[in-house]
Each structure stands twice: as C-alpha cells, then as structure tokens.
Scaffold this active site. Structure first.
Site, PDB file in Angstrom:
ATOM      1  N   ASN A  20       0.856  -1.193   0.000  1.00 11.46           N
ATOM      2  CA  ASN A  20       0.000   0.000   0.000  1.00 11.46           C
ATOM      3  C   ASN A  20       0.885   1.233   0.000  1.00 11.46           C
ATOM      4  O   ASN A  20       1.921   1.264   0.663  1.00 11.46           O
ATOM      5  CB  ASN A  20      -0.882   0.002   1.255  1.00 11.46           C
ATOM      6  CG  ASN A  20      -1.761   1.238   1.333  1.00 11.46           C
ATOM      7  OD1 ASN A  20      -2.454   1.593   0.380  1.00 11.46           O
ATOM      8  ND2 ASN A  20      -1.733   1.917   2.467  1.00 11.46           N
ATOM      9  N   HIS A  46       0.921   5.178   1.123  1.00  9.08           N
ATOM     10  CA  HIS A  46       0.190   5.999   2.102  1.00  9.08           C
ATOM     11  C   HIS A  46       0.848   7.381   2.181  1.00  9.08           C
ATOM     12  O   HIS A  46       2.083   7.480   2.240  1.00  9.08           O
ATOM     13  CB  HIS A  46       0.233   5.313   3.473  1.00  9.08           C
ATOM     14  CG  HIS A  46      -0.476   6.089   4.526  1.00  9.08           C
ATOM     15  ND1 HIS A  46      -1.853   6.086   4.649  1.00  9.08           N
ATOM     16  CD2 HIS A  46      -0.005   6.928   5.481  1.00  9.08           C
ATOM     17  CE1 HIS A  46      -2.199   6.894   5.646  1.00  9.08           C
ATOM     18  NE2 HIS A  46      -1.109   7.411   6.164  1.00  9.08           N
ATOM     19  N   ASP A  57      -1.196  -5.535   6.112  1.00 12.21           N
ATOM     20  CA  ASP A  57      -1.637  -6.558   7.057  1.00 12.21           C
ATOM     21  C   ASP A  57      -3.055  -6.210   7.497  1.00 12.21           C
ATOM     22  O   ASP A  57      -3.705  -5.359   6.884  1.00 12.21           O
ATOM     23  CB  ASP A  57      -0.644  -6.701   8.236  1.00 12.21           C
ATOM     24  CG  ASP A  57      -0.588  -5.457   9.105  1.00 12.21           C
ATOM     25  OD1 ASP A  57      -1.437  -4.546   8.928  1.00 12.21           O
ATOM     26  OD2 ASP A  57       0.296  -5.394   9.982  1.00 12.21           O
TER      27      ASP A  57
HETATM   28  C1  GRF Z   1      -2.564   8.883  -2.526  1.00 10.25           C
HETATM   29  O1  GRF Z   1      -2.059   9.951  -1.766  1.00 10.25           O
HETATM   30  C2  GRF Z   1      -2.647   7.630  -1.700  1.00 10.25           C
HETATM   31  O2  GRF Z   1      -1.582   7.457  -0.836  1.00 10.25           O
HETATM   32  C3  GRF Z   1      -3.905   7.892  -0.943  1.00 10.25           C
HETATM   33  O3  GRF Z   1      -4.794   8.391  -1.912  1.00 10.25           O
HETATM   34  C4  GRF Z   1      -4.027   9.090  -2.895  1.00 10.25           C
HETATM   35  C5  GRF Z   1      -4.383   8.512  -4.232  1.00 10.25           C
HETATM   36  O4  GRF Z   1      -4.231   9.447  -5.246  1.00 10.25           O
HETATM   37  N1  GRF Z   1      -4.370   6.740  -0.219  1.00 10.25           N
HETATM   38  P1  GRF Z   1      -4.662   9.116  -6.747  1.00 10.25           P
HETATM   39  O5  GRF Z   1      -6.112   8.670  -6.741  1.00 10.25           O
HETATM   40  O6  GRF Z   1      -3.741   8.050  -7.257  1.00 10.25           O
HETATM   41  O7  GRF Z   1      -4.456  10.408  -7.488  1.00 10.25           O
END
Ligand code: GRF
Length: 197
Positions: free
Chosen positions: A105, A107, A139
């Site tokens: 993932n 983040h 996880d």
């Molecule tokens: C990213 O910052 C990701 O980490 C978070 O949502 C955003 C996704 O951006 N969970 P996008 O939809 O790929 O532009």
C-alpha cells in the site's frame, strides 16, 4: 526469482494518478493485468483507456461477502503483486489469506505518524514541518504493516491540504514506480532489490 514480467493488480478508489504513473512507466519490467476499484472512478477510466482489464467490486453491507468477492476477482489473474494505490478500504481476512506478502500500500505520510484516511490533513493540523509517503506491506491493521520505503516531503509555508497532497503524490508516484521496477518474488513474498529511500 522469475525472469517473466511480474503480474501486477492495482486497487484504486479515485483519481488514479498513482495508477497512471504505474501504467505510464515505459521502463517497467512488470505488467498491469487488472485494475480493481470499489466504485466507478476516474482510475477505472484510465485503465480502460490504457487497454487494461478492469473490475468494480462495490462494497456490500456484508463485509465478509465483499472481501470474498474482491479476493476472487483479484485471484483470477494470479498476480505476483497487488498494489493498493489510493484504495480507500481495509482489506479483509479472505483477501489477506490469499495475498498477504504480495500486497503493498502507498500511504501519504511517514508512518507510523498519521495512519488512516486523513493523513495529509492530520499532518497539517499537527503542524509538522516534514511529512512524506510510505510504501508498506498490507496486514490486517490500518496502515500498520512492515515498512518497505519512505520519502520525506517538506511542509511549505502556506501549504493547503491540496498543495501538500499534490507534492506528496508526486513523491508517491516516483516511489511506487521505482519499487515496482525492483520487485521480485522470493520465498512466497514480493521483495525489492537494492536500496530503498
Ligand atoms: C494517494 O495519496 C494515496 O496514498 C492515498 O490516496 C491518494 C491517491 O491518489 N491513499 P490518486 O487517486 O492516485 O491520485
């Protein structure tokens, strides 16, 4: 290690700009075989436009049934790596039984600081001067899996959620592409060769 291109599934919920970076990576030694979302979204359109198979698995009241359907949908392509790239759902036990160790993932904070869906707001509200992004194994927890790589992003004077998030997403796009280029499977798990920053 396999010499075949790794088969990747990307999970998205929204804009899909990280997905776009993954799809646009012309130097990629991997192949995106499927993009899955929990709702119709721009990410699904991007995938279709790129000629990649898509599936939408809307969240059901019965979370276990949704988890099972998501796991079955993803399993059809037998992926080596599942990338949760802006997928705003917690993956359930059936999914993890099939794909833990293969699912990562991205983040938008330096975990363990600011887990959850409001990481950029939370970092701004707290007043940190440096935040960033993290790629970690998924996880059962909320953004708790083992950290694979992190990049720092400075908070600038006058930053809003959107200006800061856009700079973090730029770092996320570079980071995820860099990692996928270095991915391989070892002992039933996706690993990343070389240095992570
Ligand atoms: C990213 O910052 C990701 O980490 C978070 O949502 C955003 C996704 O951006 N969970 P996008 O939809 O790929 O532009």
């Amino acid at each position: 290690m396999s010499s075949q291109p790794l088969s990747v599934v990307v999970l998205v919920s929204g804009t899909g700009s990280l997905l776009k970076a993954i799809l646009d990576d012309t130097a990629s030694p991997y192949r995106v075989d499927l993009v899955v979302a929990d709702q119709l979204c721009a990410g699904i359109e991007r995938a279709k436009n790129a000629g990649v198979s898509t599936a939408v698995v809307p969240v059901e009241a019965d979370r276990a049934a949704w988890d099972a359907e998501l796991a079955q949908t993803v399993a059809k392509t037998r992926p080596d790596v599942v990338v949760s790239a802006g997928f705003m759902r917690i993956l359930g036990p059936e999914f993890l039984a099939k794909f833990e160790g293969h699912t990562i993932n991205t983040h938008p904070s330096l975990l363990p600081a600011f887990p959850g869906a409001h990481a950029v707001d939370d970092a701004l509200d707290y007043g940190v001067k440096v935040t960033g992004c993290t790629v970690h194994y998924v996880d059962a927890g909320m953004d708790t899996g083992e950290i694979i790589a992190q990049r720092a992003v400075r908070v600038e004077e006058g930053d809003t959620k959107s200006t800061l998030h856009e700079r973090i997403k730029q770092a996320e796009r570079e980071q995820i592409v860099d990692l996928l280029r270095r991915a391989s499977i070892s002992n039933g798990k996706v690993v990343f060769n070389g240095n992570s920053d």
